[in-house]
Design a protein around this motif. Structure first.
Motif, mmCIF file in Angstrom:
data_model
loop_
_atom_site.group_PDB
_atom_site.id
_atom_site.type_symbol
_atom_site.label_atom_id
_atom_site.label_comp_id
_atom_site.label_asym_id
_atom_site.label_seq_id
_atom_site.Cartn_x
_atom_site.Cartn_y
_atom_site.Cartn_z
ATOM 1 N N LYS A 19 8.500 13.125 -6.984
ATOM 2 C CA LYS A 19 9.387 12.664 -7.093
ATOM 3 C C LYS A 19 9.331 11.101 -6.180
ATOM 4 C CE LYS A 19 13.476 15.803 -8.521
ATOM 5 N NZ LYS A 19 15.008 16.428 -7.688
ATOM 6 N N THR A 20 8.803 11.803 -5.160
ATOM 7 C CA THR A 20 7.900 10.444 -4.497
ATOM 8 C C THR A 20 7.342 9.242 -5.082
ATOM 9 O OG1 THR A 20 6.300 11.890 -3.362
ATOM 10 C CG2 THR A 20 8.889 11.764 -2.122
ATOM 11 N N HIS A 21 6.425 9.797 -6.093
ATOM 12 C CA HIS A 21 5.760 8.722 -5.902
ATOM 13 C C HIS A 21 6.410 7.596 -7.151
ATOM 14 C CE1 HIS A 21 2.613 11.727 -5.285
ATOM 15 N NE2 HIS A 21 2.233 11.607 -4.834
ATOM 16 N N LYS B 90 12.406 5.250 15.555
ATOM 17 C CA LYS B 90 12.045 7.573 14.756
ATOM 18 C C LYS B 90 10.925 7.897 14.044
ATOM 19 C CE LYS B 90 14.770 10.664 11.873
ATOM 20 N NZ LYS B 90 15.844 10.545 10.695
ATOM 21 N N ASN B 91 10.217 7.078 13.722
ATOM 22 C CA ASN B 91 9.076 7.375 12.986
ATOM 23 C C ASN B 91 7.402 6.427 13.931
ATOM 24 O OD1 ASN B 91 10.045 9.340 10.449
ATOM 25 N ND2 ASN B 91 10.571 7.688 9.891
ATOM 26 N N ARG B 92 8.077 5.585 15.106
ATOM 27 C CA ARG B 92 6.886 5.416 15.501
ATOM 28 C C ARG B 92 5.721 6.771 16.052
ATOM 29 N NH1 ARG B 92 10.493 5.903 19.187
ATOM 30 N NH2 ARG B 92 10.166 6.326 21.949
ATOM 31 N N LYS C 59 0.924 8.627 4.132
ATOM 32 C CA LYS C 59 1.271 9.083 2.754
ATOM 33 C C LYS C 59 2.853 8.743 2.851
ATOM 34 C CE LYS C 59 -0.249 11.986 -1.126
ATOM 35 N NZ LYS C 59 -0.425 12.879 -1.730
ATOM 36 N N ILE C 60 3.371 10.334 3.347
ATOM 37 C CA ILE C 60 4.762 9.917 2.953
ATOM 38 C C ILE C 60 5.044 8.604 3.865
ATOM 39 C CG2 ILE C 60 5.312 11.328 5.048
ATOM 40 C CD1 ILE C 60 7.698 12.241 3.888
ATOM 41 N N ASN C 61 4.921 7.854 4.650
ATOM 42 C CA ASN C 61 5.518 6.414 5.258
ATOM 43 C C ASN C 61 5.610 5.738 4.533
ATOM 44 O OD1 ASN C 61 6.978 7.706 7.567
ATOM 45 N ND2 ASN C 61 4.729 7.954 8.865
ATOM 46 N N GLY C 62 4.250 5.489 4.068
ATOM 47 C CA GLY C 62 3.817 4.748 2.682
ATOM 48 C C GLY C 62 4.483 4.333 1.680
ATOM 49 N N LEU D 53 6.856 1.724 -0.515
ATOM 50 C CA LEU D 53 6.806 1.273 -1.254
ATOM 51 C C LEU D 53 8.066 1.653 -1.775
ATOM 52 C CD1 LEU D 53 3.078 2.279 -2.023
ATOM 53 C CD2 LEU D 53 4.094 -0.056 -1.856
ATOM 54 N N SER D 54 8.831 2.765 -1.793
ATOM 55 C CA SER D 54 9.677 2.938 -2.410
ATOM 56 C C SER D 54 11.077 2.106 -2.697
ATOM 57 C CB SER D 54 10.563 4.318 -2.469
ATOM 58 O OG SER D 54 9.260 5.428 -2.386
ATOM 59 N N TRP D 55 11.265 1.840 -0.834
ATOM 60 C CA TRP D 55 12.443 0.669 -1.228
ATOM 61 C C TRP D 55 11.400 -0.847 -1.040
ATOM 62 C CZ3 TRP D 55 16.708 1.877 0.112
ATOM 63 C CH2 TRP D 55 17.399 2.685 0.644
ATOM 64 N N LEU D 56 10.546 -0.818 -1.281
ATOM 65 C CA LEU D 56 10.037 -2.792 -2.623
ATOM 66 C C LEU D 56 10.191 -2.225 -3.748
ATOM 67 C CD1 LEU D 56 6.802 -2.453 0.029
ATOM 68 C CD2 LEU D 56 8.603 -4.498 0.005
ATOM 69 N N SER D 57 9.954 -1.278 -4.070
ATOM 70 C CA SER D 57 10.529 -1.309 -5.676
ATOM 71 C C SER D 57 12.171 -1.237 -6.209
ATOM 72 C CB SER D 57 9.987 0.404 -6.169
ATOM 73 O OG SER D 57 10.118 -0.431 -7.582
#
Length: 357
Positions: free
Chosen positions: A5-7, A75-77, A85-88, A92-96
């Protein structure tokens, strides 16, 4: 490999970019089905829903979005690169989502048929035509300046509030020439930006929020600029992506306005661009023309320059670079220089109107 789903959204981003770039090759299709078809319905709904609200909803959304991004980064720094990978994929999901929303709600207007093609006018001009046109603009600017001030050494001060300017701006759009009637403006949604301080440091006089269809005006800059800036941002709301075309439509709307301050704002604006274009052709070429301008008009020029100089910093240099490249990626190959291209549109349009008469 099983699709997770993350892809999905990152893959859809690639698909969206491909589709948009493919559709960009068919401006007539975009013109008919989006700019004249779907977009007016979206704009009607957005402006009726949000136009009556006295503050900028879009600015609030941007503020919340920026705060949320900063919180997510903090939070994720720790371990950001470890979980690259998960952060990227999250980014990309938000950019989409943003890419789709931007193009669906407004952005496809970048790819419509260019206005000079629709009007069948030339954007290019000779030095002689520019010089003659500059003289006309100076003469008109000086005349309006004297009508307002009754003294050629006094700067123009607009006696209206921001809200009054936003209301008055509608008048010019109702009087657009027949061949520009498709850009008549309805359902007002014009706001003084809550982010005027950041906009000043970024070097922006205003902007259209493509997600809420609100025209935002920087209320800190010299007020004599506001009528023209307001008309420019309204042009974006009518479905124009090109900055030069928005300057063109905004200029026509401002000079057709019965209010003399709107007319002065527009002619002052185009005179500055004419002088700038002369300087691009040859350094010092504008000097003889500049000497013909009323001292009070020059004081308005200086007021404008002093304002932007007071906010000049590496921030506006960065945003100039960013926005220049953003425009180039969206069918405006001249980047920020496209703003000045409206002078060519006006020269061509003036010739068209003379020939039609």
């Amino acid at each position: 490999m099983k699709l997770q789903k993350t892809h999905i959204l990152p893959i859809l981003l690639i698909l969206q970019i491909t589709i948009v770039k493919a559709l960009a090759q068919f401006p007539e299709f975009i013109e008919e089905w989006y700019s004249k078809g779907l977009y007016p319905k979206i704009a009607f709904l957005s402006r009726n829903l949000l136009g009556w609200i006295p503050f900028s909803v879009g600015d609030l959304i941007y503020f919340i979005l920026i705060v949320s991004i900063l919180r997510w980064i903090l939070k994720n720094r720790k371990g950001f690169m470890k979980n690259w990978k998960i952060n990227g994929l999250t980014i990309l999901s938000w950019l989409s989502i943003l890419y789709f929303t931007f193009h669906f709600l407004w952005g496809m207007n970048y790819y419509r048929v260019p206005l000079n093609e629709k009007l069948n006018i030339e954007k290019e001009y000779s030095v002689e035509k520019l010089e003659a046109f500059t003289l006309k603009m100076i003469t008109k600017t000086n005349a309006l300046h004297l009508l307002i001030t009754q003294n050629d050494t006094l700067a123009v001060e607009i006696p209206y509030s921001d809200t009054e300017i936003f209301d008055l701006a509608l008048n010019g759009y109702q009087k657009l020439p027949e061949n520009l009637k498709e850009f008549q403006y309805k359902n007002k949604s014009i706001k003084g930006s809550l982010l005027s301080y950041p906009l000043s440091y970024m070097g922006f006089g205003g902007y259209l929020n493509p997600f809420t269809n609100e025209a935002q005006v920087n209320i800190l800059k010299p007020k004599f600029n506001s009528p023209m800036t307001t008309c420019h941002e309204m042009a974006h709301q009518t479905g124009i992506g090109s900055e030069s075309e928005c300057n063109f439509i905004g200029f026509i709307a401002a000079i057709k306005n019965e209010d003399i301050y709107f007319q002065y704002s527009a002619y002052n604006f185009i005179t500055r661009y004419c002088l700038g274009n002369l300087e691009r052709i040859e350094e010092g070429k504008s000097k003889l023309f500049f000497e013909k301008i009323n001292k009070g008009v020059v004081k308005n020029f200086e007021e404008n320059e002093a304002f932007w100089e007071s906010y000049h910093s590496p921030i506006d240099t960065f945003f100039e670079y960013f926005y220049d490249n953003f425009l180039k990626l969206n069918q405006q190959k001249d980047g920020l220089e496209s703003y000045s291209k409206f002078v060519g549109l006006m020269i061509g349009y003036e010739e068209l109107m003379i020939n039609e008469d």
